[in-house]
Design a protein around this motif. Structure first.
Motif, mmCIF file in Angstrom:
data_model
loop_
_atom_site.group_PDB
_atom_site.id
_atom_site.type_symbol
_atom_site.label_atom_id
_atom_site.label_comp_id
_atom_site.label_asym_id
_atom_site.label_seq_id
_atom_site.Cartn_x
_atom_site.Cartn_y
_atom_site.Cartn_z
ATOM 1 N N LEU A 40 15.535 -92.738 -107.216
ATOM 2 C CA LEU A 40 15.987 -91.398 -107.590
ATOM 3 C C LEU A 40 15.127 -90.907 -108.740
ATOM 4 C CD1 LEU A 40 19.891 -91.448 -107.770
ATOM 5 C CD2 LEU A 40 18.482 -90.418 -106.025
ATOM 6 N N GLY A 41 14.772 -89.644 -108.707
ATOM 7 C CA GLY A 41 13.984 -89.086 -109.790
ATOM 8 C C GLY A 41 13.022 -88.045 -109.281
ATOM 9 N N SER A 42 12.038 -87.735 -110.126
ATOM 10 C CA SER A 42 11.062 -86.720 -109.764
ATOM 11 C C SER A 42 9.977 -87.332 -108.895
ATOM 12 C CB SER A 42 10.433 -86.137 -111.039
ATOM 13 O OG SER A 42 9.721 -87.150 -111.737
ATOM 14 N N LYS A 43 9.047 -86.495 -108.487
ATOM 15 C CA LYS A 43 7.951 -86.985 -107.652
ATOM 16 C C LYS A 43 7.042 -87.944 -108.408
ATOM 17 C CE LYS A 43 7.807 -82.808 -104.775
ATOM 18 N NZ LYS A 43 6.989 -81.667 -104.321
ATOM 19 N N THR A 44 7.040 -87.802 -109.728
ATOM 20 C CA THR A 44 6.111 -88.610 -110.519
ATOM 21 C C THR A 44 6.757 -89.812 -111.188
ATOM 22 O OG1 THR A 44 6.484 -87.160 -112.419
ATOM 23 C CG2 THR A 44 4.645 -86.609 -110.968
ATOM 24 N N ALA A 45 8.091 -89.821 -111.280
ATOM 25 C CA ALA A 45 8.743 -90.928 -111.990
ATOM 26 C C ALA A 45 10.092 -91.234 -111.358
ATOM 27 C CB ALA A 45 8.928 -90.583 -113.466
ATOM 28 N N THR A 46 10.396 -92.525 -111.309
ATOM 29 C CA THR A 46 11.681 -92.968 -110.787
ATOM 30 C C THR A 46 12.616 -93.232 -111.962
ATOM 31 O OG1 THR A 46 10.684 -93.981 -108.829
ATOM 32 C CG2 THR A 46 12.878 -94.748 -109.483
ATOM 33 N N ALA A 47 13.700 -92.456 -112.024
ATOM 34 C CA ALA A 47 14.657 -92.627 -113.118
ATOM 35 C C ALA A 47 15.621 -93.765 -112.828
ATOM 36 C CB ALA A 47 15.421 -91.328 -113.353
ATOM 37 N N THR A 320 21.694 -75.248 -120.204
ATOM 38 C CA THR A 320 20.484 -75.953 -119.777
ATOM 39 C C THR A 320 20.692 -77.453 -119.640
ATOM 40 O OG1 THR A 320 19.829 -75.986 -122.113
ATOM 41 C CG2 THR A 320 18.926 -74.226 -120.751
ATOM 42 N N SER A 321 21.487 -78.040 -120.525
ATOM 43 C CA SER A 321 21.694 -79.495 -120.433
ATOM 44 C C SER A 321 22.481 -79.846 -119.182
ATOM 45 C CB SER A 321 22.424 -80.001 -121.681
ATOM 46 O OG SER A 321 23.690 -79.380 -121.814
ATOM 47 N N ASP A 322 23.468 -79.018 -118.836
ATOM 48 C CA ASP A 322 24.251 -79.278 -117.628
ATOM 49 C C ASP A 322 23.403 -79.066 -116.372
ATOM 50 O OD1 ASP A 322 26.371 -79.890 -119.174
ATOM 51 O OD2 ASP A 322 27.506 -78.060 -118.785
ATOM 52 N N LEU A 323 22.535 -78.066 -116.400
ATOM 53 C CA LEU A 323 21.647 -77.846 -115.257
ATOM 54 C C LEU A 323 20.681 -79.017 -115.096
ATOM 55 C CD1 LEU A 323 20.805 -74.043 -115.529
ATOM 56 C CD2 LEU A 323 22.291 -75.164 -113.872
ATOM 57 N N ALA A 324 20.198 -79.542 -116.220
ATOM 58 C CA ALA A 324 19.315 -80.710 -116.151
ATOM 59 C C ALA A 324 20.060 -81.911 -115.581
ATOM 60 C CB ALA A 324 18.775 -81.031 -117.547
ATOM 61 N N ALA A 325 21.334 -82.071 -115.983
ATOM 62 C CA ALA A 325 22.156 -83.161 -115.444
ATOM 63 C C ALA A 325 22.344 -82.987 -113.942
ATOM 64 C CB ALA A 325 23.500 -83.207 -116.158
ATOM 65 N N ALA A 326 22.575 -81.752 -113.524
ATOM 66 C CA ALA A 326 22.761 -81.481 -112.093
ATOM 67 C C ALA A 326 21.504 -81.816 -111.305
ATOM 68 C CB ALA A 326 23.144 -80.013 -111.885
ATOM 69 N N ASP A 327 20.354 -81.448 -111.836
ATOM 70 C CA ASP A 327 19.097 -81.755 -111.158
ATOM 71 C C ASP A 327 18.868 -83.262 -111.068
ATOM 72 O OD1 ASP A 327 18.555 -79.093 -110.759
ATOM 73 O OD2 ASP A 327 17.310 -78.886 -112.546
ATOM 74 N N ALA A 328 19.298 -83.981 -112.110
ATOM 75 C CA ALA A 328 19.078 -85.425 -112.135
ATOM 76 C C ALA A 328 19.886 -86.146 -111.066
ATOM 77 C CB ALA A 328 19.420 -85.978 -113.523
ATOM 78 N N VAL A 329 21.124 -85.717 -110.856
ATOM 79 C CA VAL A 329 22.000 -86.431 -109.914
ATOM 80 C C VAL A 329 22.028 -85.784 -108.536
ATOM 81 C CG1 VAL A 329 23.446 -87.262 -111.803
ATOM 82 C CG2 VAL A 329 24.057 -85.142 -110.617
ATOM 83 N N ARG A 330 21.358 -84.651 -108.396
ATOM 84 C CA ARG A 330 21.381 -83.944 -107.113
ATOM 85 C C ARG A 330 20.927 -84.826 -105.947
ATOM 86 N NH1 ARG A 330 21.734 -78.693 -106.819
ATOM 87 N NH2 ARG A 330 20.871 -78.455 -108.919
ATOM 88 N N PRO A 331 19.778 -85.574 -106.066
ATOM 89 C CA PRO A 331 19.345 -86.411 -104.923
ATOM 90 C C PRO A 331 20.408 -87.421 -104.505
ATOM 91 C CG PRO A 331 17.592 -86.215 -106.555
ATOM 92 C CD PRO A 331 18.820 -85.650 -107.187
ATOM 93 N N LEU A 332 21.111 -87.983 -105.469
ATOM 94 C CA LEU A 332 22.149 -88.956 -105.146
ATOM 95 C C LEU A 332 23.318 -88.287 -104.432
ATOM 96 C CD1 LEU A 332 23.755 -91.610 -105.343
ATOM 97 C CD2 LEU A 332 24.389 -90.943 -107.672
#
Length: 865
Positions: A40-47, A320-332
């Motif tokens: 899970l993560g971005s195209k460049t890094a796995t969180a 912005t922090s909540d949107l960032a959280a949403a983007d982080a867990v969206r793939p899951l």
């Protein structure tokens, strides 16, 4: 020896046949599960990495559990089994050539092979008998392949399964029930990002429904004669009156029969109906929405519900922090299979705790947004009562409240007004709605760069300045500094956090060093005090120089010779932008107000000698904006001022005479409340508090003197909070106010007027009692403004306890002059020319004058007696 080894061989073979399939099945199960771990993560890094499991994986998990259930085998045991099964088996087969008939018929090579096998077996026998191998194997064989109960996916990380070590350290299991709320919340967030306009339209529809109900009530009471007004008296209404049609609403309700009335044809009937519709529409256009907390109608409840949904939906853009959280867990959450019952979370670049925090943030934001239907649960009236100012700001934004554009512009010249109108305010980082006059104030500060916002108490100067900072943040600025009295640091930190997306840092108290480092590194809004400015000098590097300064209660720096003033002005001179906030820019002296403007705009040509109010306002206009409550807050409940003139009791008189004889002005002002139950003021105060409790109201009691507050607190028959004095810490003050706000009706907050009258919002109280007249009218105005401000829902009663004779009467005379002086110079006024120095008097001079007058009066009274 051969018999011994042969027995051992059979023992080892049985163990291998028993364990082999179990271990093979477990290894296959582990491989299948590990192959399903995805990043899970971005195209460049796995969180993080995740593994989804479902009830259908019970067989795999059980296979792993079966292997774990096998008796533990040592490394020597594994090696022993291999030798006794493979090597010993071949040797036992070969050594048979040395026994029986085979010994005669075997060839030379076979005999040599058999002899080598016999030698190896002898060696093996000797080696094994010297170890604990055979007892270990006998123990393994005794297990007998006991059955293992089936294990579900919830046990996938359990020790009995044994998969956790192969997944890596830090793995955690999350059940589907924990993920589903966050998944629903993510859907709500995504909907809110796309449906804000839909929610806004729902508010407009609900608002118009409320207005129509109110219009109907009004038009139903409007006499039919009003139709003549809209037709310039040309419409005859005799036929309507003869038919029993008395109101404009009846014309609309009975339009089908209007044309058939005697003497009314189609043309006249159409004119009647058209006139009635015109009256109705005009009334509708001019009808503001008022939310009556004592009449919670269904239409108003629907409006509040729609407003809460709209507010939550649009607030997500600045979260912005909540949107960032949403983007982080969206793939899951979006790739969660329908059959999945549990998810294994595996840390990579970020910890599992961070993932859990993101899930909680998404779920919390979803709850605010209201889940599937876009309407948060709970009573919308409770939310309205907790933040009415926000709701009224939304109504104003939608045009449901009257907003006089000219009055919102204060006394500004046309060229500045036009420049302000041309600026578009960027509210990307602002969470609060702005009233029209607040938006104008923020834009004025941005256009003019260094200004005094002198709006009357309760108009929202804080949110105006936050709008300035949010706009500058959207344009690329990062660091901002707020300077305020210590009493309101907590309130400022709260306001920054609740009404903007900017981070707040408290540069006050024991943690200020760490907070300063964080602010310098990350940017945001640093909140400090006037007294801390000395500590702050030299600590702000050039890269963190504030893009804008905000000075709250700016009259704290009216004295040009004070250290805090000099430190403040040094900051102002270095900064490109500064906003000075004060609802009381003028107290005794015009010179002090001139100082405030001079700090910002030394280039303005302000005369230092006699000057008329009109000319003075014109000179300071480029740097000064003030609006008054009655001009811009059309929904503000009425304020009832009651001067309670009371006789002096015998006990009061004794204290007062002693104070006058001593020439003790301070004691003279307190004398009327020193006699406790025998004091006329105290008796009246008790009556006011009891009456307030009966009317479901809370009370604020202000006095300048700590001794008076202690006496009041000990005599009141109610739940008393305080005294709130200057010695109470800022955090404790806010806690005291919060506790008072949550307390039941009839509760009382007693406060020192110079402490409780500054910076705190106490809209929960609607009865204000001032125990003695103040020497500076602005102190009293500030105190009243704590309750009578935007967000107040009840009418506010202001009771001034005044003695019929003595010092109170003398002070009132002085107050009248000061009020007029303030009105002339700091408010929009058409008052004729006057000199500011005419009523300039210091507190010491006032005290000497009053003591002398009172001595003479009392001596004269004694002589006459």
């Amino acid at each position: 020896m051969v018999d011994d080894v042969s027995g051992w061989h059979e023992l080892a073979t049985g163990i291998a046949e028993q364990r082999g399939p179990v271990e093979s099945a477990a290894e296959d199960a582990a491989r299948q599960l590990l192959d399903r771990v995805v990043p899970l993560g971005s195209k460049t890094a796995t969180a993080w990495r995740v593994l989804q499991v479902s009830p259908s994986d019970a067989g795999l998990v059980t296979a792993l559990a079966c292997r774990q259930a096998l008796p533990t085998i040592t490394a020597d045991g594994r090696q022993g089994i291999r030798r006794l099964t493979d090597d010993a088996g071949r040797a036992l087969t070969a050594v048979r050539s040395l026994f029986g008939a085979r010994r005669i018929f075997s060839g030379k090579s076979r005999k040599e092979e058999a002899e080598q096998a016999a030698a190896w077996l002898l060696s093996l026998h000797e080696e094994v008998t010297g170890t604990r191998l055979i007892p270990e194997l006998e123990g393994l064989a005794a297990w007998g392949g006991k059955a293992v109960p089936a294990v579900g996916p919830s046990a996938v990380l359990d020790e009995q399964v044994g998969l956790a070590p192969r997944l890596g350290s830090g793995a955690e299991l999350v059940g589907r029930r924990e993920l589903d709320p966050a998944r629903s919340a993510l859907s709500a967030i995504d909907r809110a990002l796309h449906r804000e306009s839909e929610f806004r339209a729902a508010v407009k529809a609900a608002g118009n429904a409320v207005r129509k109900t109110e219009v109907r009530k009004l038009v139903a009471e409007m006499p039919v004669e009003r139709l003549k007004d809209v037709t310039s008296g040309q419409l005859r209404i005799t036929a309507l009156l003869d038919a029993g049609i008395r109101t404009v609403q009846q014309v609309l309700d009975q339009r089908s029969r209007i044309r058939s009335l005697p003497g009314v044809g189609d043309t006249t009937g159409n004119r009647m109906i058209g006139a009635a519709q015109t009256v109705w529409q005009t009334t509708m256009d001019e009808m503001p929405i008022r939310i009556d907390i004592k009449n919670r109608s269904q239409d108003t409840t629907k409006l509040l519900t729609a407003m809460r949904a709209w507010d939550a939906a649009r607030s997500i853009r600045s979260a912005t922090s909540d949107l960032a959280a949403a983007d982080a867990v969206r793939p899951l959450l979006q790739n969660l299979a329908s059959r999945t019952s549990h998810v294994v979370l595996l840390p990579r670049a970020r910890t599992v705790a961070e993932l859990r925090t993101a899930l909680v943030a998404v779920e919390r934001r979803g709850a605010v947004l209201g889940g599937e239907n876009g309407a948060a649960g709970g009573d919308p009236w409770e939310d309205f009562l907790s933040r009415p100012a926000d709701y009224y700001a939304m109504l104003a934004e939608l045009g449901f409240l009257a907003d006089d554009a000219e009055k919102s512009q204060g006394d500004l010249p046309a060229d500045i007004v036009e420049a302000v109108r041309q600026l578009t305010l960027d509210t990307t980082h602002l969470k609060a709605s702005l009233r029209g006059y607040q938006s104008f104030g923020a834009r004025f500060a941005l256009v003019q760069q260094k200004v005094v916002i002198g709006d009357e108490m309760g108009l929202g100067k804080t949110v105006e300045s936050l709008a300035v900072l949010a706009h500058l943040r959207a344009k690329g600025s990062s660091h901002f500094l707020v300077v305020c009295p210590a009493a309101v640091v907590t309130n400022w930190v709260r306001e920054v956090q609740e009404k903007s997306a900017l981070r707040a840092y408290r540069l006050h108290g024991p943690a200020r060093d760490d907070a300063l480092k964080s602010w310098i590194r990350s940017g945001g809004v640093a909140v400090t005090t006037y007294d801390i400015l000395g500590w702050l000098e030299g600590r702000i590097p050039e890269r963190a120089e504030p893009a804008c300064l905000v000075f709250d209660e700016a009259h704290y720096i009216k004295n040009a010779h004070a250290k805090r003033t000099q430190r403040s002005t040094a900051l102002i001179q270095r900064s490109e932008r500064a906003v000075l906030l004060t609802g009381t820019p003028l107290e005794n002296r015009i010179e002090e107000f001139r100082n405030l403007v001079g700090y910002l705009r030394p280039d303005l040509p302000i005369d230092a000698s006699e000057i008329s109010p009109r000319q003075f306002r014109k000179q300071v206009a480029p740097a000064y904006l003030r609006r008054n409550q009655e001009d811009v807050l059309t929904e503000l409940p009425e304020r009832l001022d009651i001067d309670e003139w009371l006789p002096i009791s015998g006990a009061d008189q004794q204290y007062y005479r002693a104070a006058v004889i001593e020439g003790n002005f301070t004691a003279m002002r307190q004398a009327a409340l020193r006699a406790g139950d025998k004091s006329e003021k105290m008796q009246r105060l008790v009556d006011i508090v009891r009456e307030a409790e009966g009317n479901r109201r809370k009370v604020l009691v202000f006095s300048y003197f700590r001794d008076v507050l202690d006496a009041v607190a000990s005599h009141l028959p109610a739940k008393v909070f305080g005294p709130l004095t200057g010695s109470v810490s800022a955090a404790a003050r806010q806690t005291m106010v919060d506790d008072f706000s949550r307390a039941p009706a009839g509760s009382v907050l007693v406060a020192q007027i110079v402490a409780g009258g500054v910076g705190l919002n106490i809209q929960s109280a609607s009865v204000v009692v001032i125990c003695e007249p103040q020497l500076k009218p602005t102190i009293e105005w500030q105190a009243i403004g704590r309750a009578h401000r935007m967000g107040q829902l009840e009418s506010v009663q202001v009771h001034r306890l005044l003695s019929e004779e003595g010092v109170d009467q003398r002070i009132i005379e002085i107050l009248a002059r000061k009020k007029q002086l303030f009105a002339d110079f700091a408010r929009v006024s058409e008052t004729a020319d006057s000199a500011p120095e005419a009523f300039d008097i210091t507190d010491a001079e006032l005290a000497r004058e009053i003591v002398a007058v009172e001595r003479e009066r009392l001596l004269q009274a004694a002589g006459e007696g």
